[in-house]
Design a protein around this motif. Sequence first.
Motif, short mmCIF file in Angstrom:
data_model
loop_
_atom_site.label_atom_id
_atom_site.label_comp_id
_atom_site.label_asym_id
_atom_site.label_seq_id
_atom_site.Cartn_x
_atom_site.Cartn_y
_atom_site.Cartn_z
N THR A 171 -14.13 103.27 -38.48
CA THR A 171 -12.48 102.67 -38.22
C THR A 171 -11.99 103.28 -37.90
O THR A 171 -10.87 103.95 -37.12
CB THR A 171 -11.80 101.34 -39.02
OG1 THR A 171 -12.00 102.22 -40.63
CG2 THR A 171 -12.82 100.19 -38.78
N GLU B 216 -12.71 102.11 -33.49
CA GLU B 216 -11.38 101.27 -34.78
C GLU B 216 -11.85 100.06 -35.32
O GLU B 216 -11.40 99.70 -36.10
CB GLU B 216 -10.63 101.62 -33.63
CG GLU B 216 -9.88 103.24 -33.36
CD GLU B 216 -10.19 103.90 -32.28
OE1 GLU B 216 -10.92 102.54 -31.71
OE2 GLU B 216 -9.97 104.09 -31.96
N ASN B 217 -12.72 99.18 -34.16
CA ASN B 217 -12.89 97.95 -34.44
C ASN B 217 -14.23 97.65 -35.20
O ASN B 217 -14.91 96.25 -34.75
CB ASN B 217 -12.98 96.94 -33.72
CG ASN B 217 -11.25 96.93 -33.05
OD1 ASN B 217 -10.12 96.88 -33.66
ND2 ASN B 217 -10.92 96.88 -31.88
N GLY B 218 -14.86 98.29 -35.94
CA GLY B 218 -16.03 98.92 -35.97
C GLY B 218 -17.11 98.53 -35.33
O GLY B 218 -17.00 98.72 -34.31
N HIS C 241 -16.55 97.56 -42.57
CA HIS C 241 -17.21 98.72 -41.12
C HIS C 241 -17.50 100.02 -42.47
O HIS C 241 -16.68 100.71 -41.65
CB HIS C 241 -15.55 98.75 -40.36
CG HIS C 241 -15.72 97.66 -39.58
ND1 HIS C 241 -16.21 97.11 -39.14
CD2 HIS C 241 -14.01 97.08 -40.32
CE1 HIS C 241 -15.80 95.67 -38.37
NE2 HIS C 241 -14.54 95.51 -39.10
#
Length: 162
Positions: A129, A135-137, A68
């Motif tokens: 992230t 935060e999850n890409g 990420h």
Amino acid sequence: MASVPVSHLILFIASLVIAAGVVGTITTGVDRVSAAVEDAGIDATEQLRTDVTVISDASAGVYNTSNHNVTLLIKNTGTQRLHPDGSDLDIVFDGAYVPPGAIEGQLVSAGDGAAWDRGDVLRLTIDVTQLEGTENGLESGTDHRVYLTVNGDEELFQFRVE
């Protein structure tokens, strides 16, 4: 009869005192304006000497889905020496300011590595992230914008996650 020269002398002395005060005030004001103009000239020179260019290819996949990270290659095309870790850069990713802890800079081509000189390339890695809302890409099929500024020089890089 002596009262006329005395009153003229008093008015003359008063006018000298007032003139001295006005000259002192004007001199101080002129000094401040002169210093401000000099500072503005130094800032303008620094801005003119600073120029960076993003040389990454937007279609080459600057986003790594496994960790990420967004990785950009940035070339110093100006004459101003910059910090070799990219800490001179202010970065906005999709409208959100990127904090210094979310970026990592490493010189790819450098002479001594002590400064990011003209012609040197910096590999800038942004950990998405650590940004709000990502935060999850990054989702596949979305467009993104990275806005870089350094000493008044502005660069915009746009890419799409495939």
